[in-house]
Design an enzyme around this catalytic site. Structure first.
Site, PDB file in Angstrom:
ATOM      1  N   LYS A 126       0.873  -1.178   0.000  1.00  0.00           N
ATOM      2  CA  LYS A 126       0.000   0.000   0.000  1.00  0.00           C
ATOM      3  C   LYS A 126       0.903   1.218   0.000  1.00  0.00           C
ATOM      4  O   LYS A 126       2.068   1.129   0.372  1.00  0.00           O
ATOM      5  CB  LYS A 126      -0.881   0.004   1.236  1.00  0.00           C
ATOM      6  CG  LYS A 126      -1.938  -1.081   1.193  1.00  0.00           C
ATOM      7  CD  LYS A 126      -3.060  -0.727   2.129  1.00  0.00           C
ATOM      8  CE  LYS A 126      -4.003  -1.892   2.277  1.00  0.00           C
ATOM      9  NZ  LYS A 126      -4.905  -1.709   3.402  1.00  0.00           N
ATOM     10  N   HIS A 129       1.767   6.889   2.453  1.00  0.00           N
ATOM     11  CA  HIS A 129       1.165   8.162   2.103  1.00  0.00           C
ATOM     12  C   HIS A 129       1.402   9.215   3.173  1.00  0.00           C
ATOM     13  O   HIS A 129       2.025   8.954   4.202  1.00  0.00           O
ATOM     14  CB  HIS A 129      -0.313   8.000   1.762  1.00  0.00           C
ATOM     15  CG  HIS A 129      -1.114   7.422   2.889  1.00  0.00           C
ATOM     16  ND1 HIS A 129      -1.356   8.109   4.042  1.00  0.00           N
ATOM     17  CD2 HIS A 129      -1.693   6.213   3.022  1.00  0.00           C
ATOM     18  CE1 HIS A 129      -2.077   7.354   4.835  1.00  0.00           C
ATOM     19  NE2 HIS A 129      -2.283   6.197   4.248  1.00  0.00           N
ATOM     20  N   HIS A 132       0.876   8.466   6.855  1.00  0.00           N
ATOM     21  CA  HIS A 132       1.938   7.765   7.592  1.00  0.00           C
ATOM     22  C   HIS A 132       3.063   8.710   7.977  1.00  0.00           C
ATOM     23  O   HIS A 132       3.812   8.444   8.899  1.00  0.00           O
ATOM     24  CB  HIS A 132       2.519   6.626   6.756  1.00  0.00           C
ATOM     25  CG  HIS A 132       1.608   5.456   6.684  1.00  0.00           C
ATOM     26  ND1 HIS A 132       1.109   4.990   5.503  1.00  0.00           N
ATOM     27  CD2 HIS A 132       1.090   4.665   7.653  1.00  0.00           C
ATOM     28  CE1 HIS A 132       0.316   3.954   5.746  1.00  0.00           C
ATOM     29  NE2 HIS A 132       0.295   3.744   7.040  1.00  0.00           N
TER      30      HIS A 132
HETATM   31  N1  ARG Z   1      -0.046  -0.484   9.848  1.00  0.00           N
HETATM   32  C1  ARG Z   1      -1.018   0.250  10.606  1.00  0.00           C
HETATM   33  C2  ARG Z   1      -1.679   1.297   9.722  1.00  0.00           C
HETATM   34  O1  ARG Z   1      -1.174   1.677   8.697  1.00  0.00           O
HETATM   35  C3  ARG Z   1      -0.416   0.932  11.819  1.00  0.00           C
HETATM   36  C4  ARG Z   1       0.187   0.025  12.858  1.00  0.00           C
HETATM   37  C5  ARG Z   1       0.336   0.679  14.183  1.00  0.00           C
HETATM   38  N2  ARG Z   1       0.941  -0.154  15.182  1.00  0.00           N
HETATM   39  C6  ARG Z   1       0.330  -1.136  15.824  1.00  0.00           C
HETATM   40  N3  ARG Z   1       1.032  -1.835  16.692  1.00  0.00           N
HETATM   41  N4  ARG Z   1      -0.918  -1.436  15.609  1.00  0.00           N
HETATM   42  O2  ARG Z   1      -2.750   1.784  10.066  1.00  0.00           O
END
Ligand code: ARG
Length: 567
Positions: A126, A129, A132
């Protein structure tokens, strides 16, 4: 020494009924300079002393011991006003910065404490963006701030590299993708087929079923499925790394969601043994009705695991591995419920450290042109934004200062610094609207403005070409104009602001404060001639310039922004 603290100690002698902490809380900075540097409102004391506040103020003034730091203490209405004695104050502040230099504001507060920071965490296949970016820069700044305060930090990039979406991607690739296209176009091509999957699945729900099957195969270790997954990951990480290189940051661990694959079974078993799991339409859930939340899903009816299952497992793993005092999760506001749910599960499991888990939410970023979303495909890639920022900065340099040495490097540091600063200038919970005009305005409240002020200070020091004198050889009594004192007041607060930023997990406190310093410095620069002044005045003013340059550089560093010496 901190002036506010010093005043609270003096007040304590006169008001034994209040603790120094209570006094610190009540002390305020008056709106007008005529009312002093600090004011103590006596209204709350009316209840204790059963007298009118103005009378209390008058009586208390007589009881406050004298201090060399204060020039005058007066009672006005219900307030006690404190006026500092500038020379000892300025002497103290500047001597501290000159002595501690880049360490000014640091502390040993966090010694022996471990802080885990979970941030950035983009999703494989993905786009990385602009949303993030917020997690990345807030997390990195919290890391730098805690480290500066003596904590041992562990930065973890909990990559989104597992989950049902990979089933979808495999189906999409097999139907509409080719190796060549993915190799050459990277994530953009993966997004294209992922978007296509969603369009097609709306017409043909069988596709979703197929995708679920492929994800189950992944969880069961199917070779073909895992090879494809691994390849998507390599393609994605290559692009993510380019972004991290641009931002010049790295992580202590890249253990993402897939890392917990073989660690979830024992945790699910533990949940079962503790009597927390319930069956619901074939899935396994944990009831959270007592907590007023919907149930937390642990396994789906086909046995596959979920985002929360991996987060619960990861938290237990991290507690055992890093023995954290705090584990901080930096993600968007939309994930509030997710974190509240699984934090509650950790509590139900009987782990007392559930309250060391902290979710740090932040608001959304939108471009002036509208919202960002993966499924519809109208995404703005962070890498493109960063490169555009560098190009636009280069144009500004070509226009304003074409002979600058090291142009490329400076354009990179300023362009990227501008984007980071824009993200960290408001309370993290606020939404951010991204506008090029605002981000790169060298005269506005921007990163480039602070960097420019820093470079200006560097250039004054360079032109002076002298060593900054030791404190005992400086004439602090020559630094008593309003503008210089204002700069010193802000420098004095810097260490307190850093600690507050750590307590509230709020980098914007630092960005705001260094903006104040930069503005106060520019007023000083405008009001007070430096290099053309008489020798002693020049020396002390240069010392002030040096102090500002040092503190701005530290402040920028704590935000993850570079401080070029020329611009
Ligand atoms: N990959 C997730 C996202 O893009 C965020 C992860 C955050 N960390 C966690 N331990 N859940 O929304």
């Amino acid at each position: 020494m901190d002036l506010k603290y010093e005043i609270s100690q003096l007040l304590k002698v006169a008001i034994p009924e209040l603790t120094p902490e209570e006094i610190m809380d009540i002390l305020e900075v008056p709106a007008k300079v005529e009312m002093g540097d600090y004011a103590f409102p006596c209204f709350r004391l009316a209840k204790i002393y059963r007298k009118a506040p103005p009378l209390i103020a008058q009586e208390l003034v007589g009881k406050i011991p004298a201090s060399s730091l204060l020039r005058e203490i007066t009672a006005v209405g219900g307030y006690i006003n404190f006026f500092m004695n500038p020379v000892p104050f300025v002497t103290h502040v500047l001597s501290s910065v000159l002595r501690e230099k880049g360490q000014y504001g640091s502390s040993t507060l966090g010694e022996g404490k471990n802080i885990v920071i979970d941030y950035s965490a983009p999703n494989i296949a993905k786009p990385f963006h602009i949303g993030h970016l917020r997690s990345t820069v807030i997390g990195n700044s919290l890391y730098q701030i805690h480290q500066f305060l003596g904590y041992h930090c562990v930065g973890i990039n909990h990559l989104g590299d597992w989950g049902t979406q990979f089933g979808k991607l495999i189906v999409a690739y097999k139907k509409w993708g080719t190796k060549e296209e993915v190799e050459s176009k990277g994530i953009k091509e993966l997004i294209r087929i992922y978007v296509k999957f969603h369009e097609e699945a709306e017409k043909n729900p069988d596709l979703d079923e197929e995708a679920r099957e492929w994800f189950t195969k992944m969880e069961q270790g199917n070779e073909e499925a895992l090879a494809l997954w691994d390849w998507f990951k390599v393609i994605s990480l290559k692009e993510f790394d380019r972004v991290y290189d641009l931002l010049d940051l790295s992580f202590d661990s890249y253990a993402g969601e897939s890392f917990y694959n073989d660690k979830m079974d024992p945790i699910i078993e533990e949940l079962r043994e503790k009597g927390l799991l319930e069956r619901s339409e074939g899935a396994e859930i944990i009831d959270l009705s007592e907590e007023n939340m919907p149930p937390c899903l642990i396994t789906k009816k086909d046995g596959s695991t979920l985002y929360a299952t991996r987060d619960i497992t990861a938290a237990i793993y991290r507690k055992n591995t890093y023995n954290f005092n705090k584990c901080i999760y930096v993600t968007a506001l939309e994930q509030n419920l997710h974190f509240a749910q699984w934090f509650a599960v950790i509590k139900k499991m009987g782990y007392e450290w559930y309250n060391e888990l902290i979710h740090i939410p932040f608001g959304m970023v939108s471009m002036e042109t509208g919202k960002l979303s993966t499924r519809k495909g109208n995404v703005v890639l962070l890498e493109e934004i960063l490169n555009e920022a560098i190009e636009k900065t280069m144009e500004i340099i070509e226009d304003k200062n074409p002979n600058l040495e090291n142009k490329e490097q400076v354009a990179k540091e300023v362009g990227i610094g501008a984007v980071i600063f824009n993200d960290l200038y408001n309370n993290r919970i606020k939404d951010v609207i991204f506008s090029w005009d605002k981000v790169l305005n060298f005269d506005g409240e921007t990163g480039p403005y602070i960097q420019y002020t820093h470079a200006r200070a560097c250039s004054v020091l360079k032109r002076a070409d002298v060593e900054i004198k030791d404190s005992q050889d400086l004439s602090f009594d020559l630094l008593v104009d309003e503008a210089s004192i204002q700069v010193c007041k802000l420098l004095e607060k810097f260490p307190v602001v850093i600690q507050e930023a750590a307590e509230k997990l709020e980098p914007s406190l630092i960005s705001r404060h260094i903006m104040d310093i930069a503005q106060a410095f520019n007023k000083f620069y405008h009001d007070c001639p430096i290099l053309t002044s008489e020798e002693k005045t020049k020396e002390i003013r240069l010392a002030l310039v040096y102090a500002v340059q040092t503190v701005l550089s530290t402040g920028l560093h704590l935000l993850g922004i570079k401080a070029p010496t020329q611009m």
